[in-house]
Design a protein around this motif. Sequence first.
Motif, PDB file in Angstrom:
ATOM      1  N   ASP A   1       0.846  -1.190   0.000  1.00 51.53           N
ATOM      2  CA  ASP A   1       0.000   0.000   0.000  1.00 51.53           C
ATOM      3  C   ASP A   1       0.882   1.241   0.000  1.00 51.53           C
ATOM      4  OD1 ASP A   1       0.857   0.449   2.652  1.00 51.53           O
ATOM      5  OD2 ASP A   1      -0.890  -0.547   3.496  1.00 51.53           O
ATOM      6  N   ALA A   2       0.264   2.409   0.098  1.00 53.20           N
ATOM      7  CA  ALA A   2       1.005   3.667  -0.039  1.00 53.20           C
ATOM      8  C   ALA A   2       1.978   3.922   1.104  1.00 53.20           C
ATOM      9  CB  ALA A   2       0.018   4.830  -0.167  1.00 53.20           C
ATOM     10  N   ALA A   3       1.857   3.180   2.212  1.00 51.30           N
ATOM     11  CA  ALA A   3       2.788   3.363   3.328  1.00 51.30           C
ATOM     12  C   ALA A   3       4.224   3.051   2.921  1.00 51.30           C
ATOM     13  CB  ALA A   3       2.370   2.488   4.511  1.00 51.30           C
ATOM     14  N   GLY A   4       4.399   2.257   1.878  1.00 50.89           N
ATOM     15  CA  GLY A   4       5.742   1.939   1.406  1.00 50.89           C
ATOM     16  C   GLY A   4       6.510   3.147   0.909  1.00 50.89           C
ATOM     17  N   TRP A   5       5.797   4.240   0.634  1.00 48.11           N
ATOM     18  CA  TRP A   5       6.441   5.469   0.161  1.00 48.11           C
ATOM     19  C   TRP A   5       6.817   6.420   1.306  1.00 48.11           C
ATOM     20  CZ3 TRP A   5       8.106   5.377  -4.577  1.00 48.11           C
ATOM     21  CH2 TRP A   5       7.373   4.785  -5.617  1.00 48.11           C
ATOM     22  N   THR A   6       6.573   6.049   2.551  1.00 48.55           N
ATOM     23  CA  THR A   6       6.708   6.980   3.674  1.00 48.55           C
ATOM     24  C   THR A   6       8.049   7.704   3.685  1.00 48.55           C
ATOM     25  OG1 THR A   6       5.184   5.689   5.037  1.00 48.55           O
ATOM     26  CG2 THR A   6       6.661   7.191   6.187  1.00 48.55           C
ATOM     27  N   GLY A   7       9.137   6.948   3.597  1.00 50.43           N
ATOM     28  CA  GLY A   7      10.462   7.575   3.637  1.00 50.43           C
ATOM     29  C   GLY A   7      10.718   8.474   2.443  1.00 50.43           C
ATOM     30  N   VAL A   8      10.243   8.068   1.267  1.00 51.38           N
ATOM     31  CA  VAL A   8      10.424   8.876   0.060  1.00 51.38           C
ATOM     32  C   VAL A   8       9.615  10.165   0.172  1.00 51.38           C
ATOM     33  CG1 VAL A   8      10.107   8.940  -2.448  1.00 51.38           C
ATOM     34  CG2 VAL A   8      10.873   6.825  -1.326  1.00 51.38           C
ATOM     35  N   ILE A   9       8.396  10.059   0.685  1.00 54.19           N
ATOM     36  CA  ILE A   9       7.558  11.248   0.878  1.00 54.19           C
ATOM     37  C   ILE A   9       8.269  12.250   1.776  1.00 54.19           C
ATOM     38  CG2 ILE A   9       5.420  12.096   1.927  1.00 54.19           C
ATOM     39  CD1 ILE A   9       4.118   9.432   1.004  1.00 54.19           C
ATOM     40  N   ALA A  10       8.831  11.769   2.877  1.00 53.25           N
ATOM     41  CA  ALA A  10       9.534  12.661   3.805  1.00 53.25           C
ATOM     42  C   ALA A  10      10.702  13.361   3.113  1.00 53.25           C
ATOM     43  CB  ALA A  10      10.024  11.874   5.016  1.00 53.25           C
ATOM     44  N   GLU A  11      11.441  12.624   2.289  1.00 54.15           N
ATOM     45  CA  GLU A  11      12.568  13.226   1.570  1.00 54.15           C
ATOM     46  C   GLU A  11      12.100  14.317   0.613  1.00 54.15           C
ATOM     47  OE1 GLU A  11      15.927  12.796   1.649  1.00 54.15           O
ATOM     48  OE2 GLU A  11      15.615  11.573   3.434  1.00 54.15           O
ATOM     49  N   LEU A  12      11.029  14.058  -0.107  1.00 53.05           N
ATOM     50  CA  LEU A  12      10.514  15.049  -1.056  1.00 53.05           C
ATOM     51  C   LEU A  12       9.969  16.272  -0.324  1.00 53.05           C
ATOM     52  CD1 LEU A  12       8.724  12.671  -3.595  1.00 53.05           C
ATOM     53  CD2 LEU A  12      10.991  13.716  -3.804  1.00 53.05           C
ATOM     54  N   GLN A  13       9.264  16.044   0.769  1.00 52.28           N
ATOM     55  CA  GLN A  13       8.742  17.169   1.547  1.00 52.28           C
ATOM     56  C   GLN A  13       9.873  18.014   2.122  1.00 52.28           C
ATOM     57  OE1 GLN A  13       6.113  15.116   4.284  1.00 52.28           O
ATOM     58  NE2 GLN A  13       4.320  15.507   3.005  1.00 52.28           N
ATOM     59  N   ASN A  14      10.969  17.375   2.489  1.00 48.24           N
ATOM     60  CA  ASN A  14      12.133  18.111   3.005  1.00 48.24           C
ATOM     61  C   ASN A  14      12.741  19.025   1.951  1.00 48.24           C
ATOM     62  OD1 ASN A  14      11.950  16.990   5.549  1.00 48.24           O
ATOM     63  ND2 ASN A  14      13.456  15.378   5.145  1.00 48.24           N
ATOM     64  N   HIS A  15      12.454  18.733   0.681  1.00 53.05           N
ATOM     65  CA  HIS A  15      12.927  19.570  -0.419  1.00 53.05           C
ATOM     66  C   HIS A  15      11.791  20.401  -1.020  1.00 53.05           C
ATOM     67  CE1 HIS A  15      16.328  16.761  -0.118  1.00 53.05           C
ATOM     68  NE2 HIS A  15      17.030  17.723  -0.686  1.00 53.05           N
ATOM     69  N   SER A  16      10.720  20.543  -0.246  1.00 56.47           N
ATOM     70  CA  SER A  16       9.594  21.423  -0.622  1.00 56.47           C
ATOM     71  C   SER A  16       8.933  21.003  -1.934  1.00 56.47           C
ATOM     72  CB  SER A  16      10.054  22.882  -0.697  1.00 56.47           C
ATOM     73  OG  SER A  16      10.580  23.304   0.537  1.00 56.47           O
ATOM     74  N   ILE A  17       8.895  19.707  -2.190  1.00 59.93           N
ATOM     75  CA  ILE A  17       8.231  19.185  -3.384  1.00 59.93           C
ATOM     76  C   ILE A  17       6.844  18.695  -2.990  1.00 59.93           C
ATOM     77  CG2 ILE A  17       8.270  17.368  -5.141  1.00 59.93           C
ATOM     78  CD1 ILE A  17      11.336  17.494  -4.991  1.00 59.93           C
ATOM     79  N   PRO A  18       5.798  19.218  -3.588  1.00 60.73           N
ATOM     80  CA  PRO A  18       4.446  18.716  -3.302  1.00 60.73           C
ATOM     81  C   PRO A  18       4.337  17.246  -3.687  1.00 60.73           C
ATOM     82  CG  PRO A  18       4.365  20.752  -4.596  1.00 60.73           C
ATOM     83  CD  PRO A  18       5.780  20.291  -4.605  1.00 60.73           C
ATOM     84  N   VAL A  19       3.675  16.464  -2.874  1.00 61.33           N
ATOM     85  CA  VAL A  19       3.608  15.027  -3.143  1.00 61.33           C
ATOM     86  C   VAL A  19       2.309  14.452  -2.611  1.00 61.33           C
ATOM     87  CG1 VAL A  19       4.927  14.574  -1.028  1.00 61.33           C
ATOM     88  CG2 VAL A  19       4.797  12.808  -2.787  1.00 61.33           C
ATOM     89  N   ILE A  20       1.737  13.493  -3.336  1.00 60.04           N
ATOM     90  CA  ILE A  20       0.615  12.699  -2.834  1.00 60.04           C
ATOM     91  C   ILE A  20       0.893  11.238  -3.189  1.00 60.04           C
ATOM     92  CG2 ILE A  20      -1.070  14.574  -3.027  1.00 60.04           C
ATOM     93  CD1 ILE A  20      -2.245  13.029  -5.438  1.00 60.04           C
ATOM     94  N   ALA A  21       0.329  10.324  -2.408  1.00 56.47           N
ATOM     95  CA  ALA A  21       0.496   8.889  -2.653  1.00 56.47           C
ATOM     96  C   ALA A  21      -0.869   8.232  -2.558  1.00 56.47           C
ATOM     97  CB  ALA A  21       1.475   8.284  -1.655  1.00 56.47           C
ATOM     98  N   PRO A  22      -1.624   8.251  -3.650  1.00 56.79           N
ATOM     99  CA  PRO A  22      -2.994   7.718  -3.606  1.00 56.79           C
ATOM    100  C   PRO A  22      -3.016   6.201  -3.519  1.00 56.79           C
ATOM    101  CG  PRO A  22      -2.395   8.271  -5.850  1.00 56.79           C
ATOM    102  CD  PRO A  22      -1.257   8.740  -4.986  1.00 56.79           C
ATOM    103  N   PRO A  23      -4.131   5.627  -3.060  1.00 54.20           N
ATOM    104  CA  PRO A  23      -4.264   4.173  -3.067  1.00 54.20           C
ATOM    105  C   PRO A  23      -4.410   3.653  -4.490  1.00 54.20           C
ATOM    106  CG  PRO A  23      -6.337   5.190  -2.451  1.00 54.20           C
ATOM    107  CD  PRO A  23      -5.334   6.298  -2.534  1.00 54.20           C
TER     108      PRO A  23
END
Length: 236
Positions: free
Chosen positions: A14-36
Amino acid sequence: MPPTAVLVHGAFADAAGWTGVIAELQNHSIPVIAPPNPLRGLTSDAAYTASVAAQIDGPVVRVGHSYSGAITSVAGAAENVVRLVCVAAYVTEEGESLSELQSGLPLSRLVSNLKEATYPAEGTEPAVEVTINAEAFPDIFAAAVPAAATKVLAVAQRPPAASAFTEMASAAAWKTRPSWALVAGADQAINPEVERFGAKRSGATIVEIEGASHTVAVSRPKEVAEPIRDAVRATS
């Protein structure tokens, strides 16, 4: 405002697998979503995730892991998608299925460790879905994840419809969109040669992580985030 990264997970997860990647992108001010991802078939999954991306203001960078590489190849043809990134993924050609993409190359261990079950499908006989045998799941799907976590993931799988492996892709967005591909060098769920073949055929900028398992987004999130950031920067 930079493009929004839309991260779509693959089968058995599920989308939880992207958790670490999402955090990295957010740290670089990149808008991100991870839909089901519904995981009910290539055409319907592509349509659903494309509808999510279509409602985003501004351009989109589509990112797909595993089976969602094929979804990205189809849904990435949407008008507001400007770049594609495939992570340890199938990268399909128009008119090609995942099974056809793998033909001619040694099959991964996943293929011989699938368990079938049925689910109700509207207007038809019960449809077939698949999971990975729980005892084989840690080595095949999540070799770089701590053992305690893999035991949980093995019983929390999200099964894809079996038809997802035989349904043909209706488009190949990489023909009209610049793309990046990350190959997981020690993948046991998809033969890395399948990943390399699709990536090269698509003309993608290729990054290979030696020793990485199929869940590379979980175990190596900083390295997975890098080609996504490159795709965003290339657009910006």
